[in-house]
Every structure is written in structure tokens, then in C-alpha cells.
Design an enzyme around this catalytic site. Structure first.
Site, short mmCIF file in Angstrom:
data_model
loop_
_atom_site.label_atom_id
_atom_site.label_comp_id
_atom_site.label_asym_id
_atom_site.label_seq_id
_atom_site.Cartn_x
_atom_site.Cartn_y
_atom_site.Cartn_z
N ARG A 22 0.82 -1.22 0.00
CA ARG A 22 0.00 0.00 0.00
C ARG A 22 0.86 1.27 0.00
NH1 ARG A 22 -3.04 -2.96 3.82
NH2 ARG A 22 -4.88 -3.90 2.87
N LYS A 44 1.85 11.78 -10.41
CA LYS A 44 0.85 10.93 -11.07
C LYS A 44 1.57 9.69 -11.57
CE LYS A 44 -2.48 14.22 -13.02
NZ LYS A 44 -3.01 14.77 -14.30
N GLU A 86 6.97 20.37 -23.77
CA GLU A 86 6.48 20.63 -22.41
C GLU A 86 7.22 21.82 -21.79
OE1 GLU A 86 3.90 19.41 -20.94
OE2 GLU A 86 3.47 17.49 -21.93
N LYS A 128 6.37 23.27 -12.63
CA LYS A 128 5.56 22.06 -12.39
C LYS A 128 5.49 21.77 -10.89
CE LYS A 128 3.90 17.74 -13.43
NZ LYS A 128 3.51 16.77 -14.39
N GLU A 138 -5.34 17.70 -8.88
CA GLU A 138 -5.98 18.38 -10.00
C GLU A 138 -7.42 18.77 -9.71
OE1 GLU A 138 -4.80 16.83 -13.81
OE2 GLU A 138 -6.46 17.85 -14.81
N ARG A 142 -3.92 22.81 -11.08
CA ARG A 142 -3.11 21.87 -11.86
C ARG A 142 -3.56 21.74 -13.31
NH1 ARG A 142 -0.30 16.24 -9.87
NH2 ARG A 142 0.68 15.80 -11.86
N ASN A 146 -2.41 21.24 -18.49
CA ASN A 146 -2.99 20.53 -19.62
C ASN A 146 -3.06 21.39 -20.88
OD1 ASN A 146 -3.43 18.19 -18.13
ND2 ASN A 146 -5.35 19.01 -17.30
N HIS A 149 -3.09 19.90 -24.37
CA HIS A 149 -3.28 18.46 -24.23
C HIS A 149 -4.63 17.96 -24.72
CE1 HIS A 149 0.42 18.81 -22.07
NE2 HIS A 149 0.42 17.55 -21.68
N HIS A 153 -3.96 14.85 -26.76
CA HIS A 153 -4.34 13.49 -26.36
C HIS A 153 -5.19 12.81 -27.44
CE1 HIS A 153 -3.63 14.17 -21.78
NE2 HIS A 153 -2.56 13.67 -22.39
N HIS A 165 4.38 12.10 -27.37
CA HIS A 165 3.50 12.96 -26.57
C HIS A 165 3.80 14.44 -26.83
CE1 HIS A 165 1.18 14.22 -23.07
NE2 HIS A 165 2.23 14.88 -22.62
N1 NAD Z 1 3.04 10.85 -14.93
C1 NAD Z 1 2.88 11.95 -15.62
O1 NAD Z 1 2.46 12.97 -15.09
C2 NAD Z 1 3.23 11.96 -17.06
C3 NAD Z 1 3.34 13.17 -17.73
C4 NAD Z 1 3.71 13.15 -19.07
C5 NAD Z 1 3.95 11.97 -19.70
N2 NAD Z 1 3.85 10.79 -19.03
C6 NAD Z 1 4.12 9.51 -19.68
O2 NAD Z 1 5.49 9.50 -20.05
C7 NAD Z 1 5.63 8.69 -21.21
C8 NAD Z 1 6.50 9.42 -22.20
O3 NAD Z 1 7.75 9.67 -21.59
P1 NAD Z 1 9.06 9.84 -22.46
O4 NAD Z 1 8.85 10.89 -23.46
O5 NAD Z 1 10.17 9.95 -21.50
O6 NAD Z 1 9.08 8.50 -23.32
P2 NAD Z 1 9.61 7.04 -23.04
O7 NAD Z 1 9.65 6.71 -21.60
O8 NAD Z 1 8.82 6.16 -23.93
O9 NAD Z 1 11.11 7.16 -23.57
C9 NAD Z 1 11.36 7.50 -24.92
C10 NAD Z 1 12.42 6.60 -25.51
O10 NAD Z 1 13.70 7.02 -25.05
C11 NAD Z 1 14.43 5.92 -24.53
N3 NAD Z 1 15.32 6.53 -23.52
C12 NAD Z 1 14.97 7.01 -22.32
N4 NAD Z 1 16.02 7.65 -21.75
C13 NAD Z 1 17.05 7.55 -22.64
C14 NAD Z 1 18.40 8.03 -22.63
N5 NAD Z 1 18.88 8.77 -21.63
N6 NAD Z 1 19.18 7.73 -23.69
C15 NAD Z 1 18.69 7.02 -24.75
N7 NAD Z 1 17.42 6.57 -24.82
C16 NAD Z 1 16.62 6.84 -23.77
C17 NAD Z 1 13.37 4.98 -24.06
O11 NAD Z 1 13.86 3.68 -23.97
C18 NAD Z 1 12.31 5.13 -25.13
O12 NAD Z 1 12.59 4.37 -26.27
C19 NAD Z 1 4.25 8.40 -21.73
O13 NAD Z 1 3.92 7.08 -21.40
C20 NAD Z 1 3.37 9.36 -20.96
O14 NAD Z 1 2.10 8.84 -20.72
C21 NAD Z 1 3.50 10.77 -17.72
#
Ligand code: NAD
Length: 261
Positions: A22, A44, A86, A128, A138, A142, A146, A149, A153, A165
Site C-alpha cells: 500500500r 501521477k 512541455e 511544475k 488536479e 493543476r 494541460n 493536451h 491526447h 506525446h
Molecule cells: N506521470 C505523468 O504525469 C506523465 C506526464 C507526461 C507523460 N507521461 C508519460 O510519459 C511517457 C512518455 O515519456 P518519455 O517521453 O520519457 O518516453 P519514453 O519513456 O517512452 O522514452 C522514450 C524513448 O527514449 C528511450 N530513452 C529514455 N532515456 C534515454 C536516454 N537517456 N538515452 C537514450 N534513450 C533513452 C526509451 O527507452 C524510449 O525508447 C508516456 O507514457 C506518458 O504517458 C507521464
């Protein structure tokens, strides 16, 4: 739990930490720009299931976030630039200095060794962190995060999450800027500034012209929408995000022309 990786990884690590016993503490070590300025910071956490993205998750703020910029050296440029969407978003909603630093030398901003790269990331994290500290779940402030977005989305969903994204959010911001212009809250120059700023670092600002009939229903399903009523974040002047409920349909259709390719 320590989550090391992009947003996909830190979201999963955060959710595992939220669920195990938990809830145990999680330290996030984001290795993408998007992870540093967005995914790893806000508390999140979620995983995707067959029925949809992020449907299983929890609010679970990290005990700490270590953003080591040297990890960005191996990040492909397209992923780096997607994260800048972003960063630029944060500039439009809250920190005009970000926009000035990007405009100063856009090419320089597209990699970890740029003159302002560290400051751009730090400033985005600061905004942020400030917003989520005031409103973790949110219930108010918050939602300004968005910006861009709602359409973003819908594009991601239509592309079955094979679209970056940040790229989708970039297109979504131009759309939101045009909605605001048509609503009398931004000028033509403000919309042009969105396009220039985003394209100057290599982000897309257009999407398929014929996609609107598919995108529009998905926008109303977005979690920012209330019921099926659409609620968007738009700018009432640069740096002043506001909620906009139930924009007129003809205004939305016209605004899409600004991004239609
Ligand atoms: N929790 C939240 O508030 C929140 C906010 C925005 C996005 N997200 C989520 O985040 C995800 C997108 O994140 P992202 O853009 O980091 O994409 P990702 O995690 O898919 O990473 C992008 C690519 O880069 C590679 N990678 C990561 N770090 C690397 C590095 N240092 N060197 C080489 N390759 C590397 C990964 O293996 C992947 O292929 C989505 O799933 C989205 O839903 C969450």
C-alpha cells in the site's frame, strides 16, 4: 523503489511503489527531457491496460527526483525535442523567460549542451513543482498544465500511442492558441509566436486536415472534459491560462484549420 528511465518507466516504477505494501517511497531518476520536466515530477503514476492509457494508477509523489543532465547525452534528438514541447508549454502558461531563452538560440536549445539547456529544464521543473505542490489531485490550478493536451491526447489516441506525446502537445498548443484568438483572448501575433517558437526547435504544428471528425469526439472524452462537456485550457494573454467551457462547435472547427495540413 528507484525508477530510472523515460516517462514510461518512471510511471510504472511509481505505480509499483504506490501499490506495494500500500505504498513505499519512490525515487525517480528521469533520463528524458519529458521525464525530467513532467512525468517524474508530478506524483501521477499509471500503467496502460487494454481498455486504454493510464487507466490504472495512483497519486504517489516521489520522495525525491534526481535529474542528471548527463543522462540526456544518449537521448535521440527527436526525443529531446519532443520534451521541449512541455518546456515551451511551461513558458506559455507561466514563465516568459523560458520563451526568451528558447528564442535567443532555438538550435542551441535542442540538446543537453546548449547555453540555456540546464536553465530551461530547471525553470520548467520549478513551475511544475509549484503547481503540483498547490494542487496534487488536479482539483483546480493543476489543470493549467494541460495546455495543448486536449487536442494532443486526441491525436495520440488516434495514432494508437505511436506518436510522441510532446509532438502531439505542440500541435495541440497551436490549436488552443487559435481557439483563444477566435474567442478574442489572443492576437494573431500570439498565434504566430506559438508556431514560430515550436517550429524553431523542430516540433510539428500541423496534422491531417481530414482527421477532425475523428479527433473531435475523442476531445470530449478527455479527462479534463466534464461529463461530455468539453473544457479546454486556453490563454487569456500569454502567461495567463484560463479554463474555457463548452467552446462553440463552429469555433473549434475553424480553429482546427490553423493546424490542418
Ligand atoms: N506521470 C505523468 O504525469 C506523465 C506526464 C507526461 C507523460 N507521461 C508519460 O510519459 C511517457 C512518455 O515519456 P518519455 O517521453 O520519457 O518516453 P519514453 O519513456 O517512452 O522514452 C522514450 C524513448 O527514449 C528511450 N530513452 C529514455 N532515456 C534515454 C536516454 N537517456 N538515452 C537514450 N534513450 C533513452 C526509451 O527507452 C524510449 O525508447 C508516456 O507514457 C506518458 O504517458 C507521464
Amino acid at each position: 523503489v528507484v525508477g530510472i528511465g523515460g516517462g514510461a518507466t518512471t510511471d510504472l516504477a511509481g505505480f509499483a511503489a504506490a501499490s506495494w505494501l500500500r505504498g513505499v517511497p519512490v525515487v525517480q531518476v528521469p533520463t528524458t527531457v519529458l521525464g525530467m520536466v513532467d512525468a517524474a515530477v508530478g506524483g501521477k503514476t499509471a500503467i496502460d491496460i487494454a481498455a486504454g492509457k493510464n487507466l490504472v494508477g495512483a497519486f504517489h509523489p516521489p520522495a525525491g527526483v534526481l535529474a542528471d543532465l548527463s543522462t540526456l547525452e544518449t537521448l535521440p534528438r527527436t526525443d529531446y525535442v519532443a520534451g521541449l514541447a512541455e518546456v515551451i508549454k511551461t513558458g506559455f502558461i507561466a514563465d516568459g523567460e523560458i520563451l526568451r531563452r528558447v528564442a535567443d538560440d532555438p538550435q542551441d536549445a535542442t540538446g543537453p549542451h546548449g547555453r540555456h539547456s540546464r536553465e530551461l529544464i530547471e525553470r520548467s521543473i520549478a513551475v511544475k513543482a509549484r503547481v503540483v505542490a498547490a494542487d496534487l489531485r488536479e482539483s483546480g490550478l493543476r489543470e493549467i498544465l494541460n495546455y495543448g493536451h486536449t487536442l494532443g491526447h486526441a491525436i495520440e489516441k488516434l495514432e494508437r500511442y505511436t506518436f510522441r506525446h510532446g509532438d502531439a502537445v505542440a500541435i495541440g498548443m497551436v490549436f488552443a492558441a487559435e481557439v483563444a484568438r477566435l474567442a478574442g483572448k489572443l492576437t494573431q501575433q500570439d498565434v504566430a509566436l506559438h508556431k514560430e517558437m515550436l517550429t524553431s526547435v523542430g516540433l510539428p504544428v500541423t496534422y491531417r486536415a481530414g482527421a477532425w471528425p475523428e479527433l473531435r469526439p475523442t476531445m470530449s472524452l478527455d479527462k479534463k472534459a466534464r461529463g461530455t462537456r468539453l473544457r479546454m485550457i486556453i490563454l487569456d494573454g500569454i502567461g495567463n491560462p484560463v479554463g474555457y467551457d463548452s467552446p462553440p462547435e463552429d469555433l473549434l472547427t475553424e480553429a482546427y484549420q490553423a493546424v490542418a495540413r
